[in-house]
Design a protein around this motif. Structure first.
Motif, PDB file in Angstrom:
ATOM      1  N   GLN A  69       4.561  -3.251  -0.754  1.00 32.76           N
ATOM      2  CA  GLN A  69       4.187  -4.903  -1.711  1.00 32.76           C
ATOM      3  C   GLN A  69       4.341  -6.029  -1.156  1.00 32.76           C
ATOM      4  N   GLY A  70       3.792  -6.572  -0.175  1.00 37.39           N
ATOM      5  CA  GLY A  70       4.080  -8.399  -0.406  1.00 37.39           C
ATOM      6  C   GLY A  70       2.587  -9.043  -0.026  1.00 37.39           C
ATOM      7  N   ALA A  71       3.186 -10.572   0.587  1.00 36.81           N
ATOM      8  CA  ALA A  71       1.922 -11.542   0.826  1.00 36.81           C
ATOM      9  C   ALA A  71       1.469 -11.370   2.563  1.00 36.81           C
ATOM     10  N   ASP A  72       2.679 -10.310   3.372  1.00 37.02           N
ATOM     11  CA  ASP A  72       1.639 -10.315   4.956  1.00 37.02           C
ATOM     12  C   ASP A  72       1.534  -8.728   5.321  1.00 37.02           C
ATOM     13  N   SER A  73       0.474  -8.650   5.454  1.00 38.20           N
ATOM     14  CA  SER A  73       0.538  -7.582   5.630  1.00 38.20           C
ATOM     15  C   SER A  73       0.373  -6.684   7.224  1.00 38.20           C
ATOM     16  N   GLU A  74       0.138  -7.932   7.328  1.00 44.62           N
ATOM     17  CA  GLU A  74       0.270  -8.032   9.219  1.00 44.62           C
ATOM     18  C   GLU A  74       1.468  -7.715   9.390  1.00 44.62           C
ATOM     19  N   PHE A  75       2.154  -8.457   9.428  1.00 40.60           N
ATOM     20  CA  PHE A  75       3.798  -8.019   9.013  1.00 40.60           C
ATOM     21  C   PHE A  75       4.178  -6.544   8.782  1.00 40.60           C
ATOM     22  N   LEU A  76       3.682  -6.625   7.549  1.00 37.85           N
ATOM     23  CA  LEU A  76       4.474  -5.366   7.015  1.00 37.85           C
ATOM     24  C   LEU A  76       3.793  -4.274   8.094  1.00 37.85           C
ATOM     25  N   HIS A  77       2.770  -3.905   8.312  1.00 38.71           N
ATOM     26  CA  HIS A  77       2.191  -3.581   9.830  1.00 38.71           C
ATOM     27  C   HIS A  77       2.975  -3.350  10.902  1.00 38.71           C
ATOM     28  N   SER A  78       3.779  -4.158  10.812  1.00 35.67           N
ATOM     29  CA  SER A  78       3.972  -4.077  12.623  1.00 35.67           C
ATOM     30  C   SER A  78       5.806  -3.634  12.169  1.00 35.67           C
ATOM     31  N   ILE A  79       6.304  -4.209  10.877  1.00 33.79           N
ATOM     32  CA  ILE A  79       7.575  -3.424  10.716  1.00 33.79           C
ATOM     33  C   ILE A  79       8.007  -1.766  10.240  1.00 33.79           C
ATOM     34  N   GLY A  80       6.649  -1.144  10.063  1.00 35.60           N
ATOM     35  CA  GLY A  80       6.348   0.531   9.764  1.00 35.60           C
ATOM     36  C   GLY A  80       6.125   0.922   9.182  1.00 35.60           C
ATOM     37  N   ALA A  81       5.244  -0.037   8.038  1.00 36.29           N
ATOM     38  CA  ALA A  81       4.354   0.571   6.366  1.00 36.29           C
ATOM     39  C   ALA A  81       3.700   1.557   7.052  1.00 36.29           C
ATOM     40  N   HIS A  82       3.480   2.341   6.697  1.00 35.53           N
ATOM     41  CA  HIS A  82       2.148   3.055   6.335  1.00 35.53           C
ATOM     42  C   HIS A  82       1.509   2.717   5.802  1.00 35.53           C
ATOM     43  N   TRP A  83       0.968   2.241   4.384  1.00 31.90           N
ATOM     44  CA  TRP A  83       0.599   0.988   3.412  1.00 31.90           C
ATOM     45  C   TRP A  83       0.244  -0.244   2.983  1.00 31.90           C
ATOM     46  N   THR A  84      -0.415  -1.064   3.009  1.00 25.03           N
ATOM     47  CA  THR A  84       0.404  -2.263   1.930  1.00 25.03           C
ATOM     48  C   THR A  84      -0.265  -2.632   0.758  1.00 25.03           C
ATOM     49  N   LEU A  85       0.050  -3.170   0.089  1.00 23.05           N
ATOM     50  CA  LEU A  85      -0.517  -3.502  -1.022  1.00 23.05           C
ATOM     51  C   LEU A  85      -0.473  -5.320  -1.582  1.00 23.05           C
ATOM     52  N   PRO A  86      -1.077  -5.639  -1.659  1.00 21.15           N
ATOM     53  CA  PRO A  86      -0.984  -7.407  -1.837  1.00 21.15           C
ATOM     54  C   PRO A  86       0.351  -7.701  -3.223  1.00 21.15           C
ATOM     55  N   ARG A  87       0.363  -9.132  -3.163  1.00 20.54           N
ATOM     56  CA  ARG A  87       1.355  -9.259  -4.109  1.00 20.54           C
ATOM     57  C   ARG A  87       1.224  -8.808  -5.372  1.00 20.54           C
ATOM     58  N   ASP A  88      -0.024  -9.123  -6.149  1.00 22.26           N
ATOM     59  CA  ASP A  88      -0.753  -9.673  -7.095  1.00 22.26           C
ATOM     60  C   ASP A  88      -0.905  -7.854  -7.702  1.00 22.26           C
ATOM     61  N   ALA A  89      -0.698  -7.198  -6.851  1.00 17.31           N
ATOM     62  CA  ALA A  89      -1.558  -5.634  -7.219  1.00 17.31           C
ATOM     63  C   ALA A  89      -1.192  -5.002  -8.047  1.00 17.31           C
ATOM     64  N   ASP A  90      -2.014  -4.042  -8.518  1.00 24.21           N
ATOM     65  CA  ASP A  90      -1.656  -3.097 -10.008  1.00 24.21           C
ATOM     66  C   ASP A  90      -0.728  -2.314  -9.413  1.00 24.21           C
ATOM     67  N   LEU A  91       1.244  -2.253  -9.229  1.00 28.57           N
ATOM     68  CA  LEU A  91       1.271  -1.255  -8.639  1.00 28.57           C
ATOM     69  C   LEU A  91       1.249   0.092  -8.891  1.00 28.57           C
ATOM     70  N   ALA A  92       1.330  -0.078  -9.732  1.00 28.90           N
ATOM     71  CA  ALA A  92       1.115   1.740 -10.245  1.00 28.90           C
ATOM     72  C   ALA A  92       0.099   2.682 -10.458  1.00 28.90           C
ATOM     73  N   ALA A  93      -1.335   1.865 -10.539  1.00 31.26           N
ATOM     74  CA  ALA A  93      -2.338   2.201 -10.398  1.00 31.26           C
ATOM     75  C   ALA A  93      -2.642   2.435  -8.716  1.00 31.26           C
ATOM     76  N   GLU A  94      -2.515   1.860  -7.776  1.00 34.28           N
ATOM     77  CA  GLU A  94      -2.498   1.556  -6.765  1.00 34.28           C
ATOM     78  C   GLU A  94      -1.966   2.353  -5.865  1.00 34.28           C
ATOM     79  N   ALA A  95      -0.161   2.123  -6.098  1.00 32.10           N
ATOM     80  CA  ALA A  95       0.669   3.650  -5.725  1.00 32.10           C
ATOM     81  C   ALA A  95       0.017   4.634  -5.634  1.00 32.10           C
ATOM     82  N   ARG A  96      -0.516   4.734  -7.069  1.00 35.39           N
ATOM     83  CA  ARG A  96      -0.984   6.660  -7.183  1.00 35.39           C
ATOM     84  C   ARG A  96      -2.472   6.416  -6.567  1.00 35.39           C
ATOM     85  N   ARG A  97      -3.242   5.912  -6.710  1.00 31.01           N
ATOM     86  CA  ARG A  97      -4.294   5.601  -5.647  1.00 31.01           C
ATOM     87  C   ARG A  97      -3.989   6.748  -4.350  1.00 31.01           C
TER      88      ARG A  97
END
Length: 311
Positions: free
Chosen positions: A184-212
């Motif tokens: 979860q963070g503002a720069d999805s391109e960077f986060l994918h480049s360092i190995g993130a499988h999924w990314t969520l924006p800074r203002d995401a509803d974390l529980a709902a989106e992570a459980r989705r």
């Protein structure tokens, strides 16, 4: 005392804003048994330096009040003197280290710093001193947090605040361990480049989106942003949770194991980090005399990496 026997160091006179930082001339410290002295080439500026200077750590009971407080945790440079009973280091060797004591009169913002050898490690090959100085505090915090979570290859991990220094290292280390990371963070391109499988924006509803993305919830969450209960809600029953922000540990609901990561120097772990391929980020370099400016800029936020002082 001749000037050749002294060095410059940045200290806080009392507590307050950046204006309490002063450069002073002090005697060059001598290493004792089990210690090394490093001629500082780079010292990273971290949020803990700001709360040390402001007096927030005194108010929180994490350090005793003192008239003069040394500032700075991260260091990269060259070992120029060894104390007695030192093995594994040589004079002239490049090194990195972590000064993890809060209640001290001299920190890493200085021309020289003395560290316990157990808190130092050989410098990473292929990195400049400026880049290497960004690794100890944030890299060790990320690595120690992942150790607390106790995850296995294929498990899912939510990293809140993933574009910060600790969060970025945590995403990268977790991916290298075979974990599937929601970052979860503002720069999805960077986060994918360092190995993130999924990314969520800074203002995401974390529980709902992570459980989705991971029905039933993630195996664990690492909270580097002080989100607390909103990140805990993304974790499955009897999962695990770590926060690195003081006072942000939520109540361990639903059988979730909650930890607070309190960083400690670990030269062996730091040596392992130095041998891994990790992405360091430097926003800018400044001279030692600009420490107050560095604190002001860090407090303003949204820097694309660490500010580093170069004595």
């Amino acid at each position: 005392m001749s000037r050749a026997e002294t060095m410059r160091a940045v200290v806080a006179h009392g507590y307050g804003g950046p204006e309490v930082l002063r450069i002073i001339d002090v005697a060059i410290p001598e290493p004792g048994p089990g210690q090394v002295r490093i001629k500082v080439e780079a010292a990273a500026v971290n949020p803990v330096d700001l709360v040390t200077r402001s007096g927030a750590l005194v108010e929180a009971g994490l350090m005793a009040p003192r008239e003069i407080t040394g500032i700075g945790w991260d260091v990269a440079g060259t070992i120029d003197q060894l104390g007695p009973d030192i093995d594994g280091f040589t004079v002239g060797q490049t090194a990195i280290g972590l000064r993890d004591l809060l209640d001290v009169s001299l920190g890493a913002y200085a021309d020289y710093v003395v560290l316990d050898a157990t808190a130092a490690a050989p410098a990473p090959a292929g990195l400049s001193a400026v880049e290497a100085a960004t690794l100890p505090l944030n890299g060790l915090t990320a690595a120690q947090s992942l150790d607390l979570l106790g995850l296995s290859e294929g498990d899912t991990l939510l990293v809140a605040g993933a574009t910060g220094a600790v969060g970025g290292f945590a995403v990268e280390l977790a991916a290298q361990q075979g974990l599937r990371v929601i970052a979860q963070g503002a720069d999805s391109e960077f986060l994918h480049s360092i190995g993130a499988h999924w990314t969520l924006p800074r203002d995401a509803d974390l529980a709902a989106e992570a459980r989705r993305l991971v029905p039933g919830g993630v195996h664990a969450a690492l909270d580097t942003a002080g989100i607390g209960i909103r990140a805990l809600a993304a974790v499955r029953n009897r999962g695990s949770f770590v926060t690195v922000v003081g006072g942000a540990a939520p109540i361990p609901l639903r059988g979730i194991t909650v930890h607070h990561e309190w960083i400690h120097g670990d030269g062996q772990a730091l040596a392992r980090l130095a041998q891994q391929k990790l992405t360091t980020r430097v926003a800018d370099t400044l001279p030692l005399r600009a420490a107050a400016e560095a604190h002001t800029r860090l407090a303003a936020g949204r820097l694309p990496g660490r500010l580093v002082l170069t004595p």
